[in-house]
Design an enzyme around this catalytic site. Structure first.
Site, short mmCIF file in Angstrom:
data_model
loop_
_atom_site.label_atom_id
_atom_site.label_comp_id
_atom_site.label_asym_id
_atom_site.label_seq_id
_atom_site.Cartn_x
_atom_site.Cartn_y
_atom_site.Cartn_z
N ASP B 476 -5.67 4.05 -0.39
CA ASP B 476 -4.78 5.10 -0.86
C ASP B 476 -3.36 4.68 -0.43
O ASP B 476 -3.20 3.96 0.54
CB ASP B 476 -5.17 6.42 -0.19
CG ASP B 476 -4.14 7.49 -0.39
OD1 ASP B 476 -3.82 7.77 -1.55
OD2 ASP B 476 -3.64 8.03 0.61
N ASP B 676 -6.18 9.16 3.86
CA ASP B 676 -5.79 9.95 5.02
C ASP B 676 -6.64 11.21 5.16
O ASP B 676 -6.38 12.05 5.98
CB ASP B 676 -4.29 10.28 4.99
CG ASP B 676 -3.91 11.03 3.72
OD1 ASP B 676 -4.83 11.39 2.97
OD2 ASP B 676 -2.72 11.25 3.49
N ASP B 680 -7.74 12.79 -0.32
CA ASP B 680 -8.65 11.71 -0.68
C ASP B 680 -10.10 12.07 -0.39
O ASP B 680 -10.99 11.25 -0.62
CB ASP B 680 -8.30 10.44 0.10
CG ASP B 680 -6.87 10.04 -0.11
OD1 ASP B 680 -6.43 10.03 -1.27
OD2 ASP B 680 -6.19 9.77 0.89
#
Lengths: 45, 791
Positions: B476, B676, B680
């Site tokens: 990410d 994190d 996500d």
């Protein structure tokens, strides 16, 4: 083969059969009983 | 009627962890687990050999915790209801139990070993090589060698021994052996019997059968030697063999107990971080109280060099705090007013006062210890192989021992009964599957401990195994590759009636309710400018798009172009600015007021130090790296260029991230998602391995398979390298445990005898068995010295 040897061989065959029956076949007994209960009540996953 | 327990019924299920004592091998563990699963009301049971706990999910309407404890006790093992203790106390209690177990086993092993040596000396006169008192020579080859080579020495050193009546010596040995069996070996027999009653067999069965048979044979030879002599066979006794078998197994168990203590060293280290007392302010005075008495909201004062007793938020003062023990970050971190601090870390130079926030089981330290205990309690899928094998192994070995006896009886030319008997006992002894039971759990335990040292919290064996087989890592962007602490670079108003500051103020007012890092940047910028943020009504968060709300009666929407399109806001006035800022890697937040575009806020998020190195390290490990972000393609591309990532998937919503991960999985990729842990979360769950980046204070430990405590992407490469090495260790362990049995059993059965004349005496077999357990444990412990140099 002497008579005592024949006796030992036969005894060994019987003993092996019993060990396998006791630990593999008879051990499934409780599981089968549980299976029956499952049909009366809940099926566990 | 059949009622099926659907997942929705799981609301009824309760989980309990019951400490189990007395398990020594995979077969013991499998037996306890089987008996629990058979209990009415039990949905699932996982028994762990290393942490000695049974984690049981059960239906409280059908079974009570006491029923479960009774079920475990019925199998011959010890169990008690878990007390109302904290994780740290539990860990300390587990450590004490490990230490006590080691002491007891070591004591028993020492005494039994000494008794074995005495018994060996005492039995020398009984096994004269050429025979004496008219008795035939001993038939066991090892005993014959021992008596031939040692007897002259013993005869010279202890001549009086040879003047004692051999019948008296035999009976003294019988009594000694019986005493040792009852004192040091009793638990083997009790557990073997309990197993037998439940139609199962484990390592204790093998020990009980081998030593029991050897003992009964020896008693018969002692009481009725004439029976043997009249048939031309020496009335050999195996008393010293029985004692040695018990002694060597106890030595193996004691070494294992010590190794298990060592493998839990990382946990012990974490639990020991918690100070026992805290200095708190009560009624204007500073007093020392036990850490358990600290209440939420108490003000704790910390002086230089002291360890922080609890988690909290600094009220006054500042200091550099050494958090390395929890995060792996070696540099002390500056903490000042408003910052969160973690219990267990060390205050270095300054002094400060802080307000206690999370206590007891909720504290960061307790959560990490709990996670580690659970992790070490889970089982790697590769373990199932060992379980399956050990369940059928023991009955098969007993059958082999019986067959060995029969074949030797028929084939041996001299002393057939004795030779047949020795070979059968050797087969039983050498086959103890302890090494197999230890192969996987010891590796998992050492690896998770090593991971914690590196700031990588791994949730157990399954996560380790998946981490070892990864081939793709999806990163990410925000907060993972970049700092995740974006800062505002431009605020531009397109509404002549509103100043830039007002655009910022309205956006900040709604963003204040959002958890997104971009929102935090906008709020921080507003606060820096001293703006007072109004209350927000009708707040709504639109994941991957932005936020909306009503401030002072004005409808405000802040987000990306997609949100504006959904709200039918014309953004054409901003297109030139958006294009320019996007080329500078800025993220754009468009702000609409009452359905009209009011302005935009440009935000930049710097790439984290070490991200480039991390991507290179992952590549060197042969992994494909993909950058996944909800941001625009131009922002994503500029981050990708800065870090050396060549595959970019930009502009995806949280659901899109899941789809992308699934798409990779569909093309037979084993995918790790690094994020994190907030937006996500779905992708972390979808991935084969979810890796959450958590800051030291806000660890998203419950959400993922692996948590990087330090928030440093380089740890991903370290985790993968560690997992690969651990898998290799597990496979080596399993290989050695299996090969040992595959080679050992035929040799013990005498397969090599016709060709080479090699036979394994029961005494040598017990030494070889102990050696195999120790070698497996030592191999796992090598992981402790492993240093993943991937950077």
């Amino acid at each position: 083969m002497r008579a005592d040897e024949v006796v030992v061989v036969i005894a060994a065959i019987v003993a092996i059969a019993w060990v396998n029956w006791y630990f593999f076949v008879a051990a499934r007994g409780p599981a089968r009983e549980r299976g029956k209960q499952d049909h009366d009540g809940a099926t566990r996953t | 009627m059949t009622a099926r327990l659907a997942p929705s019924d799981d609301a009824l299920a309760t989980r309990i962890d019951i400490p189990v004592s007395g398990m020594t091998c995979a077969a013991c563990q499998a037996r306890v687990q089987r008996s629990l699963v058979r209990q009415p009301g039990v949905r699932d049971a996982a028994v762990n050999l290393m942490t000695r706990t049974a984690s049981i999910t059960y239906d409280p309407t059908e079974a009570s915790p006491q029923d479960l404890v009774d079920a475990i006790r019925n199998t011959g093992y010890g169990a008690d209801l878990p007390g109302d203790r904290s994780v740290l106390e539990e860990q300390e209690a587990a450590d004490r139990a490990y230490a006590a177990e080691y002491r007891e086993l070591a004591e028993k092993a020492g005494v039994t070993l000494a008794a074995g040596l005495v018994a060996m000396l005492a039995s020398m006169p009984l096994m004269a090589p050429a025979g004496h008192d008219g008795m035939p020579a001993t038939s066991d080859p090892f005993m014959r060698w021992a008596s031939a080579s040692l007897a002259p020495i013993v005869k010279r050193a202890l001549p009086w021994l040879y003047s004692v009546d051999t019948r008296v010596l035999s009976f003294v040995l019988l009594a000694t052996t019986a005493a040792i069996m009852m004192w040091a070996g009793r638990h083997f027999y009790a557990r073997a019997w309990a197993a037998f009653r439940h139609h199962s067999a484990d390592m204790n069965t093998l020990i009980a059968l081998s030593t029991g048979a050897a003992f009964l044979f020896s008693v018969f030879a002692t009481v009725a030697p004439s029976f043997f002599v009249s048939r031309g066979v020496s009335p050999d006794t195996y008393y010293e063999a029985v004692i040695f078998i018990i002694a060597l197994i106890l030595v193996g168990n004691a070494l294992e107990a010590r190794a298990k203590r060592q493998t839990a060293a990382a946990l012990r280290g974490l639990a020991a971080l918690q100070p026992k007392t805290a200095r708190i302010e009560r009624e204007g005075a500073e007093i020392d109280v036990p850490v358990d008495d600290v209440r939420h909201g108490d003000v704790v004062s910390v002086r230089p060099g002291e360890r922080l007793p609890v988690d909290g938020e600094i009220e006054s003062g500042s200091s550099a705090v050494d958090e390395s023990m929890l995060t792996g970050e070696w540099r002390p971190v500056l903490r000042s007013v408003g910052d969160r601090v973690i219990g267990g870390t060390i205050n270095t130079t300054g002094a400060f006062r802080y307000r206690a926030t999370t206590l007891g089981a909720d504290s960061v330290l307790a959560r990490i210890v709990r996670l580690m205990r659970e992790a070490q309690g889970t089982r790697a899928p590769v373990q199932r192989l060992a379980d399956r094998v050990s369940a059928v192994f023991v009955p098969v070995v007993i059958s082999l021992a019986i067959a060995t006896f029969a074949i030797w009886y028929v084939a041996a030319e001299t002393a057939p009964a004795v030779r047949a008997f020795a070979a059968a006992v050797a087969v039983l002894v050498i086959a103890c599957p302890c090494a197999m039971g230890l192969a996987v759990p010891t590796a998992v335990m050492v690896a998770t401990g090593k991971g914690a040292e590196l700031g990588v919290l791994i949730k157990g064996g399954e996560a380790l195994q998946r981490a070892g087989s990864l081939d793709t890592v999806v990163l990410d962007k925000t907060g993972t590759v970049t700092e995740g602490r974006p800062a505002i670079t431009d605020v531009i108003s397109f509404d002549p009636d509103r100043a830039d500051v007002e655009v910022l103020e309205l956006a900040a007012a709604v963003e204040r309710r959002s958890e997104h890092p971009l929102a935090a940047a906008i709020v921080a910028a507003a606060q820096d400018r001293g703006l007072t943020l109004g209350a927000v009504d009708a707040f709504d968060s639109h994941p991957g798009r932005g936020v909306t709300g009503v401030v002072r009666g004005i409808a405000v929407a802040a987000g990306n172009a997609r949100l504006m399109a959904e709200w039918a806001v014309d953004t054409s006035a901003a297109s030139a600015q958006v294009e320019r800022l996007a080329t500078e890697s800025r993220t754009i937040v468009l702000v609409a007021v009452d359905g009209r575009l009011a302005g935009l806020i440009a935000i930049a998020d710097p790439v984290k130090e070490g991200s480039r190195e991390a991507v290179n390290a992952l590549r060197r490990l042969g992994l494909d790296v993909v950058l996944l972000t909800g941001d625009s393609e131009s922002v994503a591309m500029s981050v990708a260029r800065a870090t050396g990532i060549d595959r970019v998937v930009a502009g995806v919503l949280p659901e899109g991230k899941v789809a992308e991960v699934r798409r990779l999985q569909d093309s037979n990729r084993v995918v790790a998602m690094v994020g994190d842990g907030v937006n996500d979360a779905p992708a972390l769950a979808q991935a084969d391995l979810g890796i959450a980046i958590g800051s030291g204070t806000d660890v998203a430990i419950e959400a993922s398979d692996v948590t990087l405590v330090r928030g440093d992407l380089r740890a991903v490469a370290q985790a993968v390298a560690l997992a690969r090495r651990t898998m290799r260790t597990m496979k080596q362990n399993l290989f050695w445990a299996f090969i040992y049995n595959v080679v050992g059993i035929p040799v013990a059965a005498g397969l090599l005898y016709p060709v080479t004349g090699i036979l394994l005496s029961p005494i040598l077999a017990s030494a070889a068995m102990a050696l195999s357990s120790v070698s497996v444990v030592s191999n796992s412990l090598r992981l402790r010295r492993y240093n993943p140099r991937v950077i």
